[in-house]
Motif scaffolding. Structure first.
Motif, PDB file in Angstrom:
ATOM      1  N   GLY A   8      20.745   9.358 -41.250  1.00 40.50           N
ATOM      2  CA  GLY A   8      20.343   9.693 -42.618  1.00 40.50           C
ATOM      3  C   GLY A   8      19.451  10.923 -42.594  1.00 40.50           C
ATOM      4  N   ILE A   9      19.703  11.845 -43.462  1.00 36.76           N
ATOM      5  CA  ILE A   9      18.978  13.116 -43.504  1.00 36.76           C
ATOM      6  C   ILE A   9      17.944  13.030 -44.620  1.00 36.76           C
ATOM      7  CG2 ILE A   9      19.239  15.603 -43.906  1.00 36.76           C
ATOM      8  CD1 ILE A   9      22.324  14.978 -43.134  1.00 36.76           C
ATOM      9  N   GLY A  10      16.664  12.946 -44.266  1.00 33.62           N
ATOM     10  CA  GLY A  10      15.622  12.913 -45.291  1.00 33.62           C
ATOM     11  C   GLY A  10      15.840  11.859 -46.357  1.00 33.62           C
ATOM     12  N   ASN A  11      16.024  10.607 -45.970  1.00 35.03           N
ATOM     13  CA  ASN A  11      16.302   9.478 -46.868  1.00 35.03           C
ATOM     14  C   ASN A  11      17.635   9.610 -47.598  1.00 35.03           C
ATOM     15  OD1 ASN A  11      13.951   7.787 -46.494  1.00 35.03           O
ATOM     16  ND2 ASN A  11      12.795   9.371 -47.563  1.00 35.03           N
ATOM     17  N   ASN A  12      18.489  10.544 -47.215  1.00 34.98           N
ATOM     18  CA  ASN A  12      19.813  10.716 -47.805  1.00 34.98           C
ATOM     19  C   ASN A  12      20.775   9.846 -47.002  1.00 34.98           C
ATOM     20  OD1 ASN A  12      22.340  11.529 -48.685  1.00 34.98           O
ATOM     21  ND2 ASN A  12      21.838  13.706 -48.685  1.00 34.98           N
ATOM     22  N   VAL A  64      26.043  -5.056 -52.287  1.00 37.90           N
ATOM     23  CA  VAL A  64      26.846  -5.139 -51.058  1.00 37.90           C
ATOM     24  C   VAL A  64      27.575  -3.819 -50.853  1.00 37.90           C
ATOM     25  CG1 VAL A  64      28.869  -6.237 -49.996  1.00 37.90           C
ATOM     26  CG2 VAL A  64      27.092  -7.646 -51.048  1.00 37.90           C
ATOM     27  N   PHE A  65      28.162  -3.282 -51.924  1.00 36.53           N
ATOM     28  CA  PHE A  65      28.844  -1.989 -51.832  1.00 36.53           C
ATOM     29  C   PHE A  65      27.849  -0.899 -51.432  1.00 36.53           C
ATOM     30  CE2 PHE A  65      29.687   2.126 -53.691  1.00 36.53           C
ATOM     31  CZ  PHE A  65      30.918   2.425 -53.140  1.00 36.53           C
ATOM     32  N   ILE A  66      26.696  -0.861 -52.093  1.00 49.82           N
ATOM     33  CA  ILE A  66      25.692   0.178 -51.825  1.00 49.82           C
ATOM     34  C   ILE A  66      25.256   0.122 -50.368  1.00 49.82           C
ATOM     35  CG2 ILE A  66      23.386   1.027 -52.403  1.00 49.82           C
ATOM     36  CD1 ILE A  66      25.456   1.458 -54.638  1.00 49.82           C
ATOM     37  N   ALA A  67      24.942  -1.064 -49.864  1.00 53.48           N
ATOM     38  CA  ALA A  67      24.501  -1.205 -48.470  1.00 53.48           C
ATOM     39  C   ALA A  67      25.616  -0.816 -47.504  1.00 53.48           C
ATOM     40  CB  ALA A  67      24.028  -2.630 -48.203  1.00 53.48           C
ATOM     41  N   MET A  80      15.507   0.017 -36.049  1.00 58.34           N
ATOM     42  CA  MET A  80      15.947  -0.970 -37.001  1.00 58.34           C
ATOM     43  C   MET A  80      17.358  -1.427 -36.610  1.00 58.34           C
ATOM     44  SD  MET A  80      16.263  -0.446 -41.212  1.00 58.34           S
ATOM     45  CE  MET A  80      14.745   0.452 -41.274  1.00 58.34           C
ATOM     46  N   THR A  81      17.588  -2.737 -36.618  1.00 64.69           N
ATOM     47  CA  THR A  81      18.923  -3.259 -36.311  1.00 64.69           C
ATOM     48  C   THR A  81      19.850  -3.024 -37.504  1.00 64.69           C
ATOM     49  OG1 THR A  81      18.519  -5.457 -37.231  1.00 64.69           O
ATOM     50  CG2 THR A  81      17.894  -5.098 -34.894  1.00 64.69           C
ATOM     51  N   ASN A  82      21.149  -3.210 -37.290  1.00 68.63           N
ATOM     52  CA  ASN A  82      22.104  -3.070 -38.389  1.00 68.63           C
ATOM     53  C   ASN A  82      21.791  -4.067 -39.502  1.00 68.63           C
ATOM     54  OD1 ASN A  82      23.314  -1.122 -36.841  1.00 68.63           O
ATOM     55  ND2 ASN A  82      25.217  -2.236 -36.522  1.00 68.63           N
ATOM     56  N   LYS A  83      21.455  -5.283 -39.137  1.00 71.05           N
ATOM     57  CA  LYS A  83      21.131  -6.300 -40.140  1.00 71.05           C
ATOM     58  C   LYS A  83      19.872  -5.905 -40.918  1.00 71.05           C
ATOM     59  CE  LYS A  83      20.326 -11.201 -40.893  1.00 71.05           C
ATOM     60  NZ  LYS A  83      20.314 -12.543 -40.310  1.00 71.05           N
ATOM     61  N   GLU A  84      18.843  -5.449 -40.232  1.00 72.64           N
ATOM     62  CA  GLU A  84      17.611  -5.023 -40.909  1.00 72.64           C
ATOM     63  C   GLU A  84      17.891  -3.868 -41.862  1.00 72.64           C
ATOM     64  OE1 GLU A  84      14.362  -6.162 -37.408  1.00 72.64           O
ATOM     65  OE2 GLU A  84      15.355  -4.206 -37.400  1.00 72.64           O
ATOM     66  N   PHE A  85      18.691  -2.913 -41.413  1.00 74.44           N
ATOM     67  CA  PHE A  85      19.058  -1.784 -42.264  1.00 74.44           C
ATOM     68  C   PHE A  85      19.792  -2.278 -43.508  1.00 74.44           C
ATOM     69  CE2 PHE A  85      22.196   1.298 -43.722  1.00 74.44           C
ATOM     70  CZ  PHE A  85      21.386   2.394 -43.993  1.00 74.44           C
ATOM     71  N   ALA A  86      20.796  -3.124 -43.303  1.00 72.22           N
ATOM     72  CA  ALA A  86      21.589  -3.639 -44.426  1.00 72.22           C
ATOM     73  C   ALA A  86      20.707  -4.363 -45.440  1.00 72.22           C
ATOM     74  CB  ALA A  86      22.683  -4.569 -43.911  1.00 72.22           C
ATOM     75  N   LEU A  87      19.813  -5.201 -44.963  1.00 69.51           N
ATOM     76  CA  LEU A  87      18.938  -5.956 -45.863  1.00 69.51           C
ATOM     77  C   LEU A  87      17.967  -5.035 -46.604  1.00 69.51           C
ATOM     78  CD1 LEU A  87      18.240  -9.094 -43.655  1.00 69.51           C
ATOM     79  CD2 LEU A  87      19.704  -8.952 -45.684  1.00 69.51           C
ATOM     80  N   TRP A  88      17.464  -4.000 -45.937  1.00 70.38           N
ATOM     81  CA  TRP A  88      16.549  -3.029 -46.530  1.00 70.38           C
ATOM     82  C   TRP A  88      17.224  -2.322 -47.711  1.00 70.38           C
ATOM     83  CZ3 TRP A  88      16.597   2.562 -45.224  1.00 70.38           C
ATOM     84  CH2 TRP A  88      15.497   3.258 -45.754  1.00 70.38           C
ATOM     85  N   LEU A 124      27.873   3.122 -43.631  1.00 67.71           N
ATOM     86  CA  LEU A 124      28.932   4.021 -43.163  1.00 67.71           C
ATOM     87  C   LEU A 124      28.467   5.467 -43.140  1.00 67.71           C
ATOM     88  CD1 LEU A 124      31.829   4.720 -42.347  1.00 67.71           C
ATOM     89  CD2 LEU A 124      32.415   4.718 -44.783  1.00 67.71           C
ATOM     90  N   GLU A 125      27.913   5.925 -44.246  1.00 67.24           N
ATOM     91  CA  GLU A 125      27.552   7.337 -44.375  1.00 67.24           C
ATOM     92  C   GLU A 125      26.404   7.766 -43.466  1.00 67.24           C
ATOM     93  OE1 GLU A 125      29.242   9.539 -46.060  1.00 67.24           O
ATOM     94  OE2 GLU A 125      30.496   8.266 -47.305  1.00 67.24           O
ATOM     95  N   SER A 126      25.549   6.832 -43.084  1.00 65.60           N
ATOM     96  CA  SER A 126      24.375   7.192 -42.271  1.00 65.60           C
ATOM     97  C   SER A 126      24.414   6.617 -40.867  1.00 65.60           C
ATOM     98  CB  SER A 126      23.094   6.723 -42.968  1.00 65.60           C
ATOM     99  OG  SER A 126      23.002   5.311 -42.918  1.00 65.60           O
ATOM    100  N   GLY A 127      25.527   5.991 -40.480  1.00 66.41           N
ATOM    101  CA  GLY A 127      25.573   5.365 -39.160  1.00 66.41           C
ATOM    102  C   GLY A 127      24.514   4.275 -39.042  1.00 66.41           C
ATOM    103  N   TRP A 128      24.458   3.429 -40.053  1.00 70.33           N
ATOM    104  CA  TRP A 128      23.474   2.338 -40.115  1.00 70.33           C
ATOM    105  C   TRP A 128      22.043   2.877 -40.060  1.00 70.33           C
ATOM    106  CZ3 TRP A 128      25.130  -2.512 -41.344  1.00 70.33           C
ATOM    107  CH2 TRP A 128      26.500  -2.749 -41.201  1.00 70.33           C
ATOM    108  N   GLY A 129      21.837   4.015 -40.730  1.00 74.13           N
ATOM    109  CA  GLY A 129      20.502   4.603 -40.842  1.00 74.13           C
ATOM    110  C   GLY A 129      20.121   5.549 -39.732  1.00 74.13           C
ATOM    111  N   LYS A 130      20.968   5.691 -38.743  1.00 75.32           N
ATOM    112  CA  LYS A 130      20.631   6.528 -37.589  1.00 75.32           C
ATOM    113  C   LYS A 130      20.781   8.021 -37.874  1.00 75.32           C
ATOM    114  CE  LYS A 130      21.601   2.817 -34.343  1.00 75.32           C
ATOM    115  NZ  LYS A 130      21.545   1.801 -35.375  1.00 75.32           N
TER     116      LYS A 130
END
Length: 166
Positions: free
Chosen positions: A39-43, A23-26, A1-9, A31-37
């Motif tokens: 993320g620990i178990g959907n965290n 916008v804040f949540i995304a 998933m690209t950064n843009k796809e992650f952000a939109l998701w 930041l916390e998941s490295g653009w989803g790379k």
């Protein structure tokens, strides 16, 4: 998933689940998941075990604290501590992170955390992402993040997210 796809998701899901500007949540999830790379178990927010009774995963991470003698309850543990400056120490630690069954479950739990009384001073700014970030780490009430550069990094990511969703 690209950064843009992650952000939109995350942005689209947050619009349906959260009372906080998506916008804040995304941006925070990015930041916390490295653009989803990482993320620990959907965290996507790096939420540690705390009082959570659901599944967890032990992961090596970095934390920042104002003193050099922080201890953790097993199985969490300190690997190393290095002094950043007179008021800040960088820790490499094994921490237990919450594992969620879905993005929506993570977003719901994240919202519950941000609604806790120790973040009440920030809540009024939840629809102003840049100000909300400042209030979450301003040492009034609870402090959401420990990284010393959290505010400027979040501001940069907020701007990227706005570009993706506009």
């Amino acid at each position: 998933m690209t950064n843009k796809e992650f952000a939109l998701w995350v942005y689209e899901a947050a619009k349906n689940v959260s009372d906080i500007d998506p916008v804040f949540i995304a941006a925070q999830a990015a930041l916390e998941s490295g653009w989803g790379k990482s993320g620990i178990g959907n965290n996507l927010f790096g939420i540690t075990k705390g009082s959570w009774t659901g599944p967890t995963k032990l992961v090596l991470t970095t934390e920042y604290f104002s003193r050099s003698n922080i201890a953790f309850k097993s199985p969490e543990s300190v690997v190393s501590v290095s002094k950043v400056n007179e008021k800040c120490y960088k820790y490499k630690v094994y921490r237990l992170f919450r594992v969620y069954g879905s993005l929506e479950e993570c977003l719901t739990d994240h919202l519950a955390i941000l609604k806790k009384p120790h973040f009440a001073d920030a809540w009024a700014f939840r629809n102003e992402p840049e100000e909300y970030v400042k209030r979450l780490v301003d040492n009034i009430g609870g402090k959401y993040a420990t990284a010393t550069n959290y505010v400027p990094v979040m501001h940069s990511i907020i701007n990227k997210i706005r570009g993706f969703v506009s």
